[in-house]
Design an enzyme around this catalytic site. Structure first.
Site, mmCIF file in Angstrom:
data_model
loop_
_atom_site.group_PDB
_atom_site.id
_atom_site.type_symbol
_atom_site.label_atom_id
_atom_site.label_comp_id
_atom_site.label_asym_id
_atom_site.label_seq_id
_atom_site.Cartn_x
_atom_site.Cartn_y
_atom_site.Cartn_z
ATOM 1 N N ASP A 198 -0.140 -25.814 30.903
ATOM 2 C CA ASP A 198 0.622 -24.789 30.197
ATOM 3 C C ASP A 198 0.876 -23.585 31.112
ATOM 4 O OD1 ASP A 198 0.946 -26.174 27.829
ATOM 5 O OD2 ASP A 198 -0.882 -25.385 26.928
ATOM 6 N N GLY A 199 -0.099 -23.285 31.975
ATOM 7 C CA GLY A 199 0.057 -22.176 32.923
ATOM 8 C C GLY A 199 1.236 -22.403 33.856
ATOM 9 N N ASN A 232 4.207 -16.521 25.193
ATOM 10 C CA ASN A 232 2.901 -16.582 24.515
ATOM 11 C C ASN A 232 2.596 -15.270 23.794
ATOM 12 O OD1 ASN A 232 1.932 -19.144 24.929
ATOM 13 N ND2 ASN A 232 0.549 -18.613 26.612
ATOM 14 N N GLU A 233 2.423 -14.197 24.568
ATOM 15 C CA GLU A 233 2.013 -12.936 23.954
ATOM 16 C C GLU A 233 2.129 -11.750 24.903
ATOM 17 O OE1 GLU A 233 -0.395 -14.113 26.480
ATOM 18 O OE2 GLU A 233 -1.249 -15.155 24.774
ATOM 19 N N ARG A 250 -8.393 1.763 17.004
ATOM 20 C CA ARG A 250 -9.259 2.142 18.112
ATOM 21 C C ARG A 250 -10.156 0.942 18.376
ATOM 22 N NH1 ARG A 250 -11.626 7.407 19.797
ATOM 23 N NH2 ARG A 250 -13.292 6.844 21.200
ATOM 24 N N ASP A 294 -10.914 -2.527 21.488
ATOM 25 C CA ASP A 294 -10.697 -3.099 22.820
ATOM 26 C C ASP A 294 -9.214 -3.298 23.133
ATOM 27 O OD1 ASP A 294 -13.370 -3.119 23.123
ATOM 28 O OD2 ASP A 294 -13.615 -5.296 23.279
ATOM 29 N N ALA A 319 -11.611 -6.493 18.690
ATOM 30 C CA ALA A 319 -12.773 -5.659 18.401
ATOM 31 C C ALA A 319 -12.416 -4.230 17.975
ATOM 32 C CB ALA A 319 -13.706 -5.627 19.616
HETATM 33 P P1 NAP Z 1 -5.760 -18.978 32.513
HETATM 34 O O1 NAP Z 1 -6.746 -17.937 32.132
HETATM 35 O O2 NAP Z 1 -5.860 -19.654 33.828
HETATM 36 O O3 NAP Z 1 -5.687 -20.115 31.376
HETATM 37 C C1 NAP Z 1 -5.630 -19.852 30.042
HETATM 38 C C2 NAP Z 1 -5.718 -21.152 29.232
HETATM 39 O O4 NAP Z 1 -4.793 -21.035 28.154
HETATM 40 C C3 NAP Z 1 -5.364 -22.424 29.988
HETATM 41 O O5 NAP Z 1 -6.262 -23.446 29.598
HETATM 42 C C4 NAP Z 1 -3.959 -22.721 29.511
HETATM 43 O O6 NAP Z 1 -3.648 -24.098 29.528
HETATM 44 C C5 NAP Z 1 -4.039 -22.240 28.092
HETATM 45 N N1 NAP Z 1 -2.773 -21.946 27.431
HETATM 46 C C6 NAP Z 1 -1.691 -21.296 27.906
HETATM 47 N N2 NAP Z 1 -0.741 -21.229 26.964
HETATM 48 C C7 NAP Z 1 -1.229 -21.853 25.865
HETATM 49 C C8 NAP Z 1 -0.734 -22.111 24.561
HETATM 50 N N3 NAP Z 1 0.473 -21.688 24.186
HETATM 51 N N4 NAP Z 1 -1.538 -22.759 23.674
HETATM 52 C C9 NAP Z 1 -2.765 -23.174 24.024
HETATM 53 N N5 NAP Z 1 -3.299 -22.964 25.240
HETATM 54 C C10 NAP Z 1 -2.537 -22.305 26.146
HETATM 55 O O7 NAP Z 1 -4.327 -18.280 32.428
HETATM 56 P P2 NAP Z 1 -2.870 -18.887 32.572
HETATM 57 O O8 NAP Z 1 -2.913 -20.366 32.786
HETATM 58 O O9 NAP Z 1 -2.123 -18.025 33.533
HETATM 59 O O10 NAP Z 1 -2.335 -18.619 31.081
HETATM 60 C C11 NAP Z 1 -2.150 -17.319 30.603
HETATM 61 C C12 NAP Z 1 -2.486 -17.367 29.158
HETATM 62 O O11 NAP Z 1 -3.889 -17.399 29.031
HETATM 63 C C13 NAP Z 1 -2.080 -16.144 28.377
HETATM 64 O O12 NAP Z 1 -0.749 -16.232 27.939
HETATM 65 C C14 NAP Z 1 -3.080 -16.152 27.241
HETATM 66 O O13 NAP Z 1 -2.546 -16.762 26.083
HETATM 67 C C15 NAP Z 1 -4.221 -17.010 27.734
HETATM 68 N N6 NAP Z 1 -5.470 -16.258 27.687
HETATM 69 C C16 NAP Z 1 -6.381 -16.653 26.777
HETATM 70 C C17 NAP Z 1 -7.581 -15.947 26.644
HETATM 71 C C18 NAP Z 1 -8.563 -16.407 25.629
HETATM 72 O O14 NAP Z 1 -8.314 -17.463 24.995
HETATM 73 N N7 NAP Z 1 -9.630 -15.676 25.433
HETATM 74 C C19 NAP Z 1 -7.824 -14.830 27.446
HETATM 75 C C20 NAP Z 1 -6.857 -14.456 28.362
HETATM 76 C C21 NAP Z 1 -5.656 -15.170 28.468
HETATM 77 P P3 NAP Z 1 -3.528 -24.985 30.861
HETATM 78 O O15 NAP Z 1 -4.937 -25.223 31.310
HETATM 79 O O16 NAP Z 1 -2.843 -26.219 30.381
HETATM 80 O O17 NAP Z 1 -2.715 -24.212 31.847
#
Ligand code: NAP
Length: 266
Positions: free
Chosen positions: A45-46, A122-123, A148, A150, A185
């Site tokens: 997804d990334g 995504n967001e 107020r 995180d 939070a």
């Molecule tokens: P990353 O921190 O390397 O990976 C974030 C994880 O989120 C990966 O496993 C990715 O899948 C998965 N992901 C991305 N889009 C998704 C979706 N629409 N539905 C379900 N899972 C999804 O960061 P990155 O790969 O650059 O992705 C950035 C995304 O990470 C942000 O958009 C945010 O949504 C997410 N994120 C999540 C958290 C959390 O869950 N606590 C915290 C920070 C950011 P793949 O392994 O297939 O790439």
């Protein structure tokens, strides 16, 4: 048809990228990095998130399809063993396109710095780099609450399975033209009071975050963190964008099946 294959960059994804490019070029499809009709991502997804932002200036002319070389993804739902079948579809058949909503984010700064507009698939998240984030939340022009805590996360329906889910937000079907606000939070006491539940807003509602300590705000759009400018962030306006992201669809793979296979069992 013009196409591009974007790889995550690991060995397996690069090898698959090469195989796909060779087969499509043999079938006289044209590799075009500047104006592809189809963007095929290989990785996760990334990898899709990066490709989406690389081509977000021509979303109405580009369709995405994703192959996962790791676990099943929401944007990368074809497995390497299905690549042959996928390529046959791409070469031989016209494809169906489904379009899903995006989040529009407009950031306004102090000192007349030009506002900046972004699209998120995504967001958008807002956190404080120092101390708590404090902001007034307005919905459709009316003050709703003072937050107020995180931080706050405003997600698309497609992004509801990503960061939003980790924050206790609801999973929304990606066809729903809406955005979801979830809290990170929140502090609740006699001075600061928030709803405490995620909120889902329809297409015609705008959410405005008025930052009290905007000079310390860290804003992310999908996978990237916006650079911090000297001018402080005053407001962050979020709503459903006019633009949509388009996916090439060659077989049914219902969203709820993907949710089950990703989070429960396959
Ligand atoms: P990353 O921190 O390397 O990976 C974030 C994880 O989120 C990966 O496993 C990715 O899948 C998965 N992901 C991305 N889009 C998704 C979706 N629409 N539905 C379900 N899972 C999804 O960061 P990155 O790969 O650059 O992705 C950035 C995304 O990470 C942000 O958009 C945010 O949504 C997410 N994120 C999540 C958290 C959390 O869950 N606590 C915290 C920070 C950011 P793949 O392994 O297939 O790439």
């Amino acid at each position: 048809m013009k196409f591009i294959v974007a790889s995550r960059g690991d060995t397996l994804s690069n090898e698959l990228q090469q195989v796909i490019e060779n087969r499509l070029c043999q079938a006289e499809l044209i590799k075009d990095t500047r104006s592809p009709d189809m963007v095929i991502t290989v990785g996760g997804d990334g990898t899709f998130l990066q490709a989406f932002h690389d081509y977000n200036d021509r979303l109405d002319q580009t369709a995405f399809v994703g192959i996962h070389t790791g676990h099943l993804g929401f944007y990368a739902d074809w497995s390497p063993s299905e690549v042959d079948a996928l390529l046959t579809h791409i070469i031989k058949t016209p494809y169906q396109v489904i379009a899903y909503p995006l989040l529009e984010v407009v950031i306004r700064y102090a000192n007349n710095r030009e506002p900046a507009r972004y699209l998120a698939v995504n967001e958008c998240t807002v956190k404080s780099m120092e101390g708590s984030l404090v902001c007034h939340v307005e919905i459709k022009g009316e003050t709703f609450e003072t937050f107020r805590g995180d931080g706050l996360c405003m997600s698309t329906p497609s992004g509801s399975t990503a960061y939003n889910k980790a924050l206790g937000g609801a999973i929304l079907h990606p066809s729903l033209a809406s955005i979801q606000l979830s809290e990170m939070a929140s502090i609740n006491n006699r001075v600061y009071r928030t709803l405490g539940s995620p909120l889902v807003l329809p297409q015609h509602h705008t959410c405005l975050l008025k930052l009290i300590n905007g000079e310390k705000a860290q804003v992310t759009i999908d996978h990237f963190t916006l650079p911090v400018h000297q001018e402080k962030v005053e407001t962050i306006q979020c709503r459903v964008a006019e633009e949509k992201v388009r996916f090439a669809r060659f077989r049914p793979f219902p969203f709820w099946k993907r949710v089950k296979e990703s989070f429960i069992s396959d």
